[in-house]
Design an enzyme around this catalytic site. Sequence first.
Site, short mmCIF file in Angstrom:
data_model
loop_
_atom_site.label_atom_id
_atom_site.label_comp_id
_atom_site.label_asym_id
_atom_site.label_seq_id
_atom_site.Cartn_x
_atom_site.Cartn_y
_atom_site.Cartn_z
N VAL A 1 0.84 -1.20 0.00
CA VAL A 1 0.00 0.00 0.00
C VAL A 1 0.88 1.25 0.00
CG1 VAL A 1 -1.79 1.28 1.23
CG2 VAL A 1 -1.83 -1.22 1.23
N LYS A 2 0.67 2.07 -1.00
CA LYS A 2 1.48 3.28 -1.17
C LYS A 2 0.74 4.48 -0.57
CE LYS A 2 4.32 5.13 -4.96
NZ LYS A 2 4.47 5.09 -6.44
N LEU A 3 1.40 5.17 0.35
CA LEU A 3 0.79 6.26 1.11
C LEU A 3 1.58 7.55 0.93
CD1 LEU A 3 0.47 4.22 4.42
CD2 LEU A 3 -1.44 4.78 2.91
#
Length: 219
Positions: A86-88
Site C-alpha cells: 500500500v502506497k501512502l
Amino acid sequence: MKFFIDTANLEDIKEAQALGVLDGVTTNPSLMAKEGITGKDSILKHYLAICNIVDGDVSAEVISTDFDGMIREGEELAALHKQIVVKLPMIADGIKACKYFSDKGIRTNVTLVFSPGQALLAAKAGATYVSPFLGRLDDISTDGMHLISEIREIYDNYAFNTQILSASIRHTMHVVNCAKVGSDVMTGPLSSIKGLLKHPLTDIGLNQFIEDAKRCSFK
C-alpha cells in the site's frame, strides 16, 4: 539492489520481467491515467494483471488524503493480492495510516519523500519502503543523490528495517549511483534498466568477434 519498474504499461513490465532482473513494480494514479486506465474496477483489475506478470512487490497507491479514506482504500488494495504494497503519501495522515497498517502486518510504501526528516518519520511509523524522489530534486537544482546518502546513514545508525526505494529515476547513471550509495531498491522506466546493457566497446568487440568467427568457420 532490487530493480523495480515504475510504470503501468504491461508490455514494458513484461519486457523487464523477461530480462530476468525485475524485482517489482511501482505505480501511481498518473501512470494509470497515462495508460488510459480509469475507474475503480479497471484500476483494480490492472493491479491484478501486473501481479500476474511479476513475482515481487507491486506498490498500489491510495487516492484519499484523509486517514479514514486511506485505511479504507489501503485495506481493499492489500486484500487484492499478497504482492500488493500500500502506497501512502508523506503527510500527517499518511504517517498515521502507515503506523496503522504496520501494526496490522500490512506492508507500506511512503511516497513523495524529499527530506531526511520525512524518511525518519516513515521509518519510525514502520514503513516497509520509503520513496525519496531524487529526480525531482535534481530538477530544482538540488542534489537528489545526497538525500539518498543521508537516509542511508540515518537508517544504518538505528538499524531501521525500512528499505530505501529510490524513485523518480531518470537515467542509467541514477541507477548506478543509487547502487554506489547503498539504496535498497531503485524504481525507474524501462529505459533506465536497459541502459545498463549499453557500452560502445561491447558493440565494437562483439562485431569483431562475429567477423573473426566468420573467417574461422568450417565450410
